[in-house]
Scaffold this motif. Structure first.
Motif, PDB file in Angstrom:
ATOM      1  N   LEU A  64       0.826  -1.208   0.000  1.00 58.40           N
ATOM      2  CA  LEU A  64       0.000   0.000   0.000  1.00 58.40           C
ATOM      3  C   LEU A  64       0.858   1.255   0.000  1.00 58.40           C
ATOM      4  O   LEU A  64       0.558   2.232  -0.685  1.00 58.40           O
ATOM      5  CB  LEU A  64      -0.920  -0.009   1.237  1.00 58.40           C
ATOM      6  CG  LEU A  64      -1.963  -1.126   1.296  1.00 58.40           C
ATOM      7  CD1 LEU A  64      -2.735  -1.063   2.615  1.00 58.40           C
ATOM      8  CD2 LEU A  64      -2.925  -1.026   0.115  1.00 58.40           C
ATOM      9  N   ILE A  65       1.947   1.223   0.767  1.00 60.60           N
ATOM     10  CA  ILE A  65       2.839   2.384   0.834  1.00 60.60           C
ATOM     11  C   ILE A  65       3.687   2.466  -0.432  1.00 60.60           C
ATOM     12  O   ILE A  65       3.976   3.554  -0.927  1.00 60.60           O
ATOM     13  CB  ILE A  65       3.721   2.301   2.090  1.00 60.60           C
ATOM     14  CG1 ILE A  65       2.845   2.470   3.344  1.00 60.60           C
ATOM     15  CG2 ILE A  65       4.826   3.353   2.069  1.00 60.60           C
ATOM     16  CD1 ILE A  65       3.619   2.478   4.640  1.00 60.60           C
ATOM     17  N   GLU A  66       4.074   1.295  -0.969  1.00 56.36           N
ATOM     18  CA  GLU A  66       4.873   1.292  -2.197  1.00 56.36           C
ATOM     19  C   GLU A  66       4.112   1.943  -3.350  1.00 56.36           C
ATOM     20  O   GLU A  66       4.718   2.499  -4.269  1.00 56.36           O
ATOM     21  CB  GLU A  66       5.233  -0.138  -2.570  1.00 56.36           C
ATOM     22  CG  GLU A  66       6.254  -0.773  -1.634  1.00 56.36           C
ATOM     23  CD  GLU A  66       6.589  -2.179  -2.081  1.00 56.36           C
ATOM     24  OE1 GLU A  66       6.927  -2.352  -3.268  1.00 56.36           O
ATOM     25  OE2 GLU A  66       6.498  -3.095  -1.266  1.00 56.36           O
ATOM     26  N   ARG A  67       2.801   1.865  -3.318  1.00 60.30           N
ATOM     27  CA  ARG A  67       1.983   2.426  -4.393  1.00 60.30           C
ATOM     28  C   ARG A  67       1.708   3.912  -4.191  1.00 60.30           C
ATOM     29  O   ARG A  67       0.970   4.518  -4.957  1.00 60.30           O
ATOM     30  CB  ARG A  67       0.665   1.653  -4.477  1.00 60.30           C
ATOM     31  CG  ARG A  67       0.849   0.207  -4.924  1.00 60.30           C
ATOM     32  CD  ARG A  67      -0.429  -0.579  -4.793  1.00 60.30           C
ATOM     33  NE  ARG A  67      -0.238  -1.976  -5.202  1.00 60.30           N
ATOM     34  CZ  ARG A  67      -1.148  -2.937  -5.042  1.00 60.30           C
ATOM     35  NH1 ARG A  67      -2.305  -2.651  -4.475  1.00 60.30           N
ATOM     36  NH2 ARG A  67      -0.893  -4.168  -5.443  1.00 60.30           N
ATOM     37  N   LEU A  68       2.284   4.475  -3.136  1.00 62.93           N
ATOM     38  CA  LEU A  68       2.108   5.902  -2.858  1.00 62.93           C
ATOM     39  C   LEU A  68       3.477   6.579  -2.868  1.00 62.93           C
ATOM     40  O   LEU A  68       4.018   6.932  -1.809  1.00 62.93           O
ATOM     41  CB  LEU A  68       1.415   6.113  -1.503  1.00 62.93           C
ATOM     42  CG  LEU A  68      -0.001   5.524  -1.367  1.00 62.93           C
ATOM     43  CD1 LEU A  68      -0.483   5.633   0.079  1.00 62.93           C
ATOM     44  CD2 LEU A  68      -0.961   6.255  -2.296  1.00 62.93           C
ATOM     45  N   PRO A  69       4.069   6.780  -4.035  1.00 56.09           N
ATOM     46  CA  PRO A  69       5.420   7.379  -4.103  1.00 56.09           C
ATOM     47  C   PRO A  69       5.480   8.766  -3.481  1.00 56.09           C
ATOM     48  O   PRO A  69       6.521   9.180  -2.969  1.00 56.09           O
ATOM     49  CB  PRO A  69       5.703   7.431  -5.609  1.00 56.09           C
ATOM     50  CG  PRO A  69       4.351   7.395  -6.257  1.00 56.09           C
ATOM     51  CD  PRO A  69       3.513   6.514  -5.371  1.00 56.09           C
TER      52      PRO A  69
END
Length: 207
Positions: A64-69
């Motif tokens: 989830l965090i990886e998809r929020l650069p």
């Protein structure tokens, strides 16, 4: 039980290799350990935070965090700013060294120590790389109980390291009874903080 030993050891070794390197968080734990102030709370926060991030990485929640650069960018800039400010505080202590007793009396309150510890932990973008990408990725080669054993091993490495560092620091107390010893330590801390801050900024600029 033997079947679970190998993934546990693998997880422990991987976790240890990722956290034992000298860094901002370790420098802070060492300093609090030398002052013998709020040591248990600080060590617990560091280890429990690692355990939380590791569990997120292993269960896939880290995606989830990886998809929020954009979030990682904010964390990187905030982390660099925090490290620079803390580095400046260390430089100030180099030129205004105090005795250990004075440092204990004028040291961080419990609330300030907790907030500082949380900042060192969660404003470090590399911790997400370590827990989400490396540990989370390697855990994918295990299933069921074996994955749990691998995860527990990585978590135990954090608990073992931080509590050993925090409470083991008291063995160095006699050396740090002299203000000049603190001057050397704070100088090294300043170098570490500035170096990490610069690396984060370079990472942001080159990203």
């Amino acid at each position: 039980m033997t079947i679970y030993l190998s993934p546990f050891v693998s997880g422990f070794i991987l976790g240890a290799s990722l956290i034992i390197a000298i860094g901002a968080q370790n420098a802070f734990v060492l300093r609090q350990g030398l002052l013998q102030k709020n040591v248990f709370v600080i060590c617990l926060i560091c280890a429990a935070s690692d355990a939380l991030l590791i569990s997120m990485g292993v269960t896939g929640l880290g995606l989830l965090i990886e998809r929020l650069p954009g979030l990682i960018t904010i964390i990187t800039l905030a982390g660099a700013t925090f490290l620079f400010v803390y580095g400046m505080m260390a430089v100030k202590r180099v030129f205004l060294p105090q005795s250990m007793e004075s440092l204990k009396e004028n040291g961080l309150s419990l609330r300030a120590a907790v907030l500082t510890c949380l900042a060192f932990t969660f404003l470090n973008p590399h911790v997400y790389l370590d827990t989400f990408i490396l540990i989370g990725g390697l855990s994918a080669s295990y299933d069921g109980g074996l994955k749990i054993a691998f995860t527990v091993g990585a978590m135990m490495a954090s608990f073992g390291w931080f509590f050993s560092l925090g409470y083991g620091a008291r063995l160095l107390v006699p050396f740090f009874e002299k203000p000049n010893s603190w001057r050397v330590l704070d100088g090294l801390i300043a170098i570490v903080m500035f170096g990490l801050a610069i690396s984060l900024l370079l990472q942001f600029l080159n990203g």
